[in-house]
Enzyme design. Structure first.
Site, mmCIF file in Angstrom:
data_model
loop_
_atom_site.group_PDB
_atom_site.id
_atom_site.type_symbol
_atom_site.label_atom_id
_atom_site.label_comp_id
_atom_site.label_asym_id
_atom_site.label_seq_id
_atom_site.Cartn_x
_atom_site.Cartn_y
_atom_site.Cartn_z
ATOM 1 N N ARG A 247 73.947 25.493 16.394
ATOM 2 C CA ARG A 247 72.793 26.379 16.285
ATOM 3 C C ARG A 247 71.593 25.751 16.991
ATOM 4 N NH1 ARG A 247 75.588 26.186 11.521
ATOM 5 N NH2 ARG A 247 76.459 28.188 10.789
ATOM 6 N N LYS A 274 72.969 24.533 8.278
ATOM 7 C CA LYS A 274 72.656 25.763 7.558
ATOM 8 C C LYS A 274 73.368 25.815 6.213
ATOM 9 C CE LYS A 274 72.934 30.803 7.967
ATOM 10 N NZ LYS A 274 73.337 31.945 8.817
ATOM 11 N N HIS A 336 70.869 31.407 20.287
ATOM 12 C CA HIS A 336 71.928 31.586 19.294
ATOM 13 C C HIS A 336 73.093 32.388 19.870
ATOM 14 C CE1 HIS A 336 73.807 32.228 15.376
ATOM 15 N NE2 HIS A 336 72.949 31.377 14.862
ATOM 16 N N ARG A 339 76.467 30.802 21.114
ATOM 17 C CA ARG A 339 77.588 30.621 20.179
ATOM 18 C C ARG A 339 78.529 31.817 20.236
ATOM 19 N NH1 ARG A 339 77.131 27.454 15.661
ATOM 20 N NH2 ARG A 339 77.368 29.164 14.163
ATOM 21 N N HIS A 362 81.278 27.643 10.772
ATOM 22 C CA HIS A 362 81.244 28.797 9.876
ATOM 23 C C HIS A 362 82.055 28.459 8.633
ATOM 24 C CE1 HIS A 362 80.250 31.986 13.171
ATOM 25 N NE2 HIS A 362 79.179 31.371 12.702
ATOM 26 N N TYR A 372 90.644 22.233 3.605
ATOM 27 C CA TYR A 372 91.740 21.906 4.531
ATOM 28 C C TYR A 372 91.209 21.842 5.959
ATOM 29 C CZ TYR A 372 95.870 22.463 7.458
ATOM 30 O OH TYR A 372 96.810 22.299 8.432
#
Length: 405
Positions: A247, A274, A336, A339, A362, A372
């Site tokens: 970001r 974030k 942004h 991304r 994310h 995981y």
């Protein structure tokens, strides 16, 4: 046989004259009017305190401000409390304390308390955005309102003018107001949430994605970046963000001590992310080359992309956006959006979607899967990052990118 007390009349109360010493006029059932030498008249209720069985007086107020009829109403209320073994004086004192507490817990006060908790969950930039949204839109009109006196119609009236200009802003404000109310409920500062449904008073905003370019436009972007009249730091920042897929605020705040050149890893601490979770970015030969380019200019700063006026501070998180706008990408591409560009191109290449999401930091809703991904995806993500950097270098025709290896 109990002595019967004759009730007072309005005339007796009004005509009662002061004497050298204070005296009482009884109305019966504990209610009396105390007349003081100064001429002031005070309604008192004399009663036996529950449990201790000691006699006590409680003041109801002064005459004529409190009439005989209203004094009798207060006597009835006090006797009803006593019938339930509730001390009327203690009951009144508790109500007063609750009232003072409720009126001191204004929206502004409770919001600032809640924001301190929120800061542990979000990035500094996101917390600042929340603060600014309240300062601009809510606190000027509602900040001094006790949290327990807020109601849906009042808040909706404040939000209506904003909804006409920016439905998305109202959506965020409704959500943030409800977070404050939930905090108030959970900490005992409110006993209900009248704002739970205020979002339904407004039209649902049309979802808008961050402006970005198509995959076919990447070569043009790299060429434009080469010839743009921007500083070396800004150009390196844009390429760094493009390669690393982070970001804007995470890229702009990059520190030299976060980068492990030996392992080719950039470890972004949780407080700068974030989602408030540490994020590890595998560095490719191209991103390592970018560090070599920028290091001679900013090696005296703790930040990779030092501020132009103060090297002890990072460049502003909006620097890349301002530069892209000057480069002719106004409303077409924001920092942004780089991304989104990376996600689109990598998905088009058929790369595993979970890997791409992990590269973008994310976080999904499945906590087990998240754990995981975090533990097992690093080396797999390194390959994805290499693939992405190679794609950027090819789009730049090799010699146009500062990160060309």
């Amino acid at each position: 046989m109990a002595r019967k007390t004759t009730s007072l009349t309005n005339t007796e109360v009004d005509k009662a004259k002061p004497r050298e010493k204070e005296y009482n006029l009884s109305d019966g059932e504990g209610l009396m009017l105390r007349v003081k030498p100064t001429g002031s008249k005070l309604w008192l209720f004399n009663y036996t305190r529950p449990f201790t069985k000691k006699r006590a007086n409680i003041s109801f107020g002064t005459y004529p401000e409190l009439s005989l009829a209203n004094a009798r109403k207060k006597r009835t209320e006090a006797r009803e409390l006593l019938a339930e073994d509730i001390d009327p004086k203690e009951h009144r004192d508790e109500q007063t304390r609750n009232s003072v507490r409720a009126n001191s817990n204004t929206l502004k006060h409770v919001f600032l308390l809640q924001l301190e908790v929120k800061k542990t969950e979000v990035s500094a930039d996101h917390a600042h955005d929340i603060l600014r949204s309240f300062e601009l839109h809510l606190l000027p009109k509602l900040g001094s309102t006790p949290i327990g006196k807020l109601d849906a119609p009042t808040v909706i009236d404040v939000l209506k003018p904003i909804a006409a200009k920016s439905p998305e802003t109202v959506k965020r404000l409704c959500h943030r107001m409800n977070e404050v109310m939930i905090y108030a409920l959970n900490t005992g500062l409110a006993d209900h949430n009248p704002l739970s449904g205020i979002k339904h008073a407004f039209e649902k905003p049309i979802k808008k994605h961050m402006p970005t370019i198509s995959p076919e436009q990447l070569p043009t972007l790299m060429k434009t970046l080469t010839t743009a009249s921007i500083s070396l730091t800004t150009r390196c920042l844009i390429e760094w963000q493009l390669h690393t897929m982070v970001r804007p605020s995470e890229a702009a705040g990059a520190r030299w001590d976060e980068i492990d050149t030996e392992s080719a890893l950039w470890v972004i601490p949780a407080e700068r992310m974030k989602m408030k979770e540490q994020h590890i970015v595998p560095l490719t030969p191209q991103t390592m080359a970018l560090l070599d380019v920028i290091r001679p200019s900013n090696n005296r700063s703790p930040y990779v992309f030092a501020g132009a006026r103060n090297i002890n501070k990072p460049t502003n998180s909006s620097t890349a956006n301002v530069a892209l706008k000057r480069m002719g990408y106004h409303k077409e591409l924001v920092a942004h959006g780089l991304r989104s560009l990376a996600s689109t191109i990598l998905n088009n290449k058929g790369i595993n979607g979970d890997l791409i999401e992990a590269c973008l930091a994310h976080k999904g809703k499945d906590e087990v899967r998240n754990a995981y991904n975090k533990a097992d995806y690093l080396e797999l993500r390194r390959e994805v990052m290499k693939e992405w950097s190679a794609h950027i270098e090819k789009a730049a025709e090799g010699n146009l990118s500062l990160g060309s290896k």
